[in-house]
Design a protein around this motif. Structure first.
Motif, PDB file in Angstrom:
ATOM      1  N   GLU A  96       9.538 -34.616 -42.589  1.00 22.49           N
ATOM      2  CA  GLU A  96       9.591 -33.679 -41.479  1.00 22.49           C
ATOM      3  C   GLU A  96      11.018 -33.647 -40.909  1.00 22.49           C
ATOM      4  OE1 GLU A  96       6.426 -34.539 -38.605  1.00 22.49           O
ATOM      5  OE2 GLU A  96       8.001 -34.456 -37.085  1.00 22.49           O
ATOM      6  N   TYR A 131      14.917 -36.026 -41.397  1.00 25.92           N
ATOM      7  CA  TYR A 131      15.626 -37.226 -41.839  1.00 25.92           C
ATOM      8  C   TYR A 131      17.097 -37.153 -41.477  1.00 25.92           C
ATOM      9  CZ  TYR A 131      17.097 -34.754 -46.189  1.00 25.92           C
ATOM     10  OH  TYR A 131      17.632 -33.871 -47.099  1.00 25.92           O
ATOM     11  N   VAL A 167      20.914 -39.063 -42.774  1.00 27.76           N
ATOM     12  CA  VAL A 167      21.595 -39.905 -43.755  1.00 27.76           C
ATOM     13  C   VAL A 167      22.956 -40.281 -43.182  1.00 27.76           C
ATOM     14  CG1 VAL A 167      22.532 -40.062 -46.096  1.00 27.76           C
ATOM     15  CG2 VAL A 167      20.452 -38.726 -45.677  1.00 27.76           C
ATOM     16  N   VAL A 180      26.426 -42.629 -44.261  1.00 28.59           N
ATOM     17  CA  VAL A 180      27.141 -43.444 -45.237  1.00 28.59           C
ATOM     18  C   VAL A 180      28.139 -44.309 -44.476  1.00 28.59           C
ATOM     19  CG1 VAL A 180      28.628 -43.460 -47.270  1.00 28.59           C
ATOM     20  CG2 VAL A 180      26.844 -41.702 -47.027  1.00 28.59           C
ATOM     21  N   ALA A 181      28.033 -45.620 -44.680  1.00 31.50           N
ATOM     22  CA  ALA A 181      28.832 -46.553 -43.881  1.00 31.50           C
ATOM     23  C   ALA A 181      29.440 -47.631 -44.764  1.00 31.50           C
ATOM     24  CB  ALA A 181      27.956 -47.198 -42.807  1.00 31.50           C
ATOM     25  N   SER A 237      12.557 -42.165 -32.014  1.00 36.09           N
ATOM     26  CA  SER A 237      12.738 -42.826 -33.305  1.00 36.09           C
ATOM     27  C   SER A 237      14.153 -42.648 -33.822  1.00 36.09           C
ATOM     28  CB  SER A 237      11.744 -42.244 -34.325  1.00 36.09           C
ATOM     29  OG  SER A 237      10.421 -42.515 -33.925  1.00 36.09           O
ATOM     30  N   PHE A 238      14.623 -41.408 -33.858  1.00 38.14           N
ATOM     31  CA  PHE A 238      15.936 -41.117 -34.429  1.00 38.14           C
ATOM     32  C   PHE A 238      17.026 -41.288 -33.382  1.00 38.14           C
ATOM     33  CE2 PHE A 238      13.084 -38.759 -37.188  1.00 38.14           C
ATOM     34  CZ  PHE A 238      13.626 -38.965 -38.441  1.00 38.14           C
ATOM     35  N   ALA A 239      18.102 -41.963 -33.772  1.00 28.51           N
ATOM     36  CA  ALA A 239      19.302 -41.986 -32.943  1.00 28.51           C
ATOM     37  C   ALA A 239      20.086 -40.699 -33.197  1.00 28.51           C
ATOM     38  CB  ALA A 239      20.147 -43.206 -33.278  1.00 28.51           C
ATOM     39  N   ALA A 240      20.866 -40.273 -32.223  1.00 30.12           N
ATOM     40  CA  ALA A 240      21.714 -39.093 -32.388  1.00 30.12           C
ATOM     41  C   ALA A 240      22.764 -39.345 -33.472  1.00 30.12           C
ATOM     42  CB  ALA A 240      22.383 -38.763 -31.061  1.00 30.12           C
ATOM     43  N   LEU A 241      23.376 -38.281 -33.961  1.00 28.99           N
ATOM     44  CA  LEU A 241      24.474 -38.403 -34.921  1.00 28.99           C
ATOM     45  C   LEU A 241      25.780 -38.115 -34.190  1.00 28.99           C
ATOM     46  CD1 LEU A 241      22.986 -36.550 -38.054  1.00 28.99           C
ATOM     47  CD2 LEU A 241      23.227 -39.010 -37.730  1.00 28.99           C
ATOM     48  N   PRO A 242      26.448 -39.163 -33.681  1.00 24.48           N
ATOM     49  CA  PRO A 242      27.693 -38.941 -32.926  1.00 24.48           C
ATOM     50  C   PRO A 242      28.830 -38.544 -33.871  1.00 24.48           C
ATOM     51  CG  PRO A 242      26.785 -41.162 -32.604  1.00 24.48           C
ATOM     52  CD  PRO A 242      26.120 -40.568 -33.799  1.00 24.48           C
ATOM     53  N   VAL A 284      30.444 -46.207 -39.912  1.00 26.59           N
ATOM     54  CA  VAL A 284      29.818 -44.976 -40.404  1.00 26.59           C
ATOM     55  C   VAL A 284      30.895 -43.926 -40.630  1.00 26.59           C
ATOM     56  CG1 VAL A 284      28.131 -43.160 -39.959  1.00 26.59           C
ATOM     57  CG2 VAL A 284      27.681 -45.504 -39.178  1.00 26.59           C
ATOM     58  N   ARG A 290      30.319 -40.864 -42.652  1.00 27.04           N
ATOM     59  CA  ARG A 290      29.794 -39.486 -42.648  1.00 27.04           C
ATOM     60  C   ARG A 290      28.292 -39.516 -42.466  1.00 27.04           C
ATOM     61  NH1 ARG A 290      30.833 -40.447 -48.154  1.00 27.04           N
ATOM     62  NH2 ARG A 290      29.062 -39.973 -49.482  1.00 27.04           N
ATOM     63  N   SER A 291      27.748 -38.379 -42.065  1.00 28.34           N
ATOM     64  CA  SER A 291      26.313 -38.313 -41.811  1.00 28.34           C
ATOM     65  C   SER A 291      25.845 -36.872 -41.852  1.00 28.34           C
ATOM     66  CB  SER A 291      25.986 -38.940 -40.458  1.00 28.34           C
ATOM     67  OG  SER A 291      26.611 -38.211 -39.428  1.00 28.34           O
ATOM     68  N   TYR A 292      24.566 -36.698 -42.132  1.00 21.96           N
ATOM     69  CA  TYR A 292      23.960 -35.362 -42.085  1.00 21.96           C
ATOM     70  C   TYR A 292      22.471 -35.512 -41.844  1.00 21.96           C
ATOM     71  CZ  TYR A 292      23.137 -36.452 -47.057  1.00 21.96           C
ATOM     72  OH  TYR A 292      22.790 -37.063 -48.230  1.00 21.96           O
ATOM     73  N   SER A 293      21.808 -34.415 -41.510  1.00 19.89           N
ATOM     74  CA  SER A 293      20.388 -34.491 -41.201  1.00 19.89           C
ATOM     75  C   SER A 293      19.661 -33.251 -41.685  1.00 19.89           C
ATOM     76  CB  SER A 293      20.180 -34.653 -39.702  1.00 19.89           C
ATOM     77  OG  SER A 293      20.557 -33.469 -39.039  1.00 19.89           O
ATOM     78  N   MET A 294      18.366 -33.350 -41.799  1.00 15.83           N
ATOM     79  CA  MET A 294      17.479 -32.245 -42.153  1.00 15.83           C
ATOM     80  C   MET A 294      16.273 -32.319 -41.234  1.00 15.83           C
ATOM     81  SD  MET A 294      14.459 -31.041 -43.699  1.00 15.83           S
ATOM     82  CE  MET A 294      13.725 -32.563 -44.290  1.00 15.83           C
ATOM     83  N   LYS A 295      15.887 -31.185 -40.685  1.00 16.85           N
ATOM     84  CA  LYS A 295      14.694 -31.138 -39.860  1.00 16.85           C
ATOM     85  C   LYS A 295      13.957 -29.846 -40.166  1.00 16.85           C
ATOM     86  CE  LYS A 295      13.133 -32.062 -35.189  1.00 16.85           C
ATOM     87  NZ  LYS A 295      13.527 -32.437 -33.830  1.00 16.85           N
ATOM     88  N   THR A 296      12.676 -29.966 -40.477  1.00 19.44           N
ATOM     89  CA  THR A 296      11.913 -28.757 -40.782  1.00 19.44           C
ATOM     90  C   THR A 296      11.568 -28.041 -39.483  1.00 19.44           C
ATOM     91  OG1 THR A 296       9.857 -30.030 -40.767  1.00 19.44           O
ATOM     92  CG2 THR A 296      10.896 -29.677 -42.886  1.00 19.44           C
TER      93      THR A 296
END
Lengths: 112, 112
Positions: free
Chosen positions: A91, A93, A95, A97-98, B2-7, B100, B102-108
């Protein structure tokens, strides 16, 4: 089969946080397959995962280099699994990379 | 929660993997207290955790800098909690500090 080893630093962690959709829909089998397949990839160092009863899970894979992470990301079977994951299993996610810069551990000798 | 933000990158992750001893022994209350206390610390960015039914858990806290991590490590109440953890709550744990990159996310959108 819970703790990954602590390799010499530096190395890389791919931190995957996810909330599952409801129902298995082939997820558990594929997760096992992908865990086995990842372990055959060059530069693979280990894997750790935990999932809470509320469906939120963390999975961390450890790699020798950014190149090893890229190779795994583009591995054909893994690409297919990731597509199904986006379409059906997850639903939400994130990701990350660290680069792991230091680490330590504690283990009790007395289990009693 | 549940999810932390992506700073904005870069920032730091402290990856804590642990196997609990049996029984609660005050752990759950202290974990809640420490999660609340950490969130008041300068440079705190977020927290994610999951624990499997077999007792293996992953907890990741995110921080702006190495200095923020050091301040939290040496916070007095947290130091006391860590001592109890080593003595009573954990059979085995590992700690990794990672940057960290790089980072990315997906949300439906469609939850159906």
């Amino acid at each position: 089969m819970s703790f990954a080893a602590l390799p010499d630093i530096p190395y890389y962690a791919v931190i995957f946080a996810a909330r599952r959709t409801e129902g298995d829909k082939g997820y558990a089998d594929m997760a096992d397959q992908m865990e086995e397949l990842a372990a055959t990839m060059p530069g693979y160092l280990g894997f750790e995962s935990a999932r809470s009863a509320n469906g939120f899970g963390l999975a961390i894979s450890y790699w020798e280099s950014e190149q090893a992470i890229a190779n795994w990301k583009h591995q054909a079977d893994h690409q297919q699994a990731r597509e199904i994951g986006r379409a059906q299993w997850y639903e939400h996610y994130t990701v990350r990379v660290a680069k792991v810069e230091r680490s330590y551990s504690m283990k009790t000798n007395d289990q009693g």
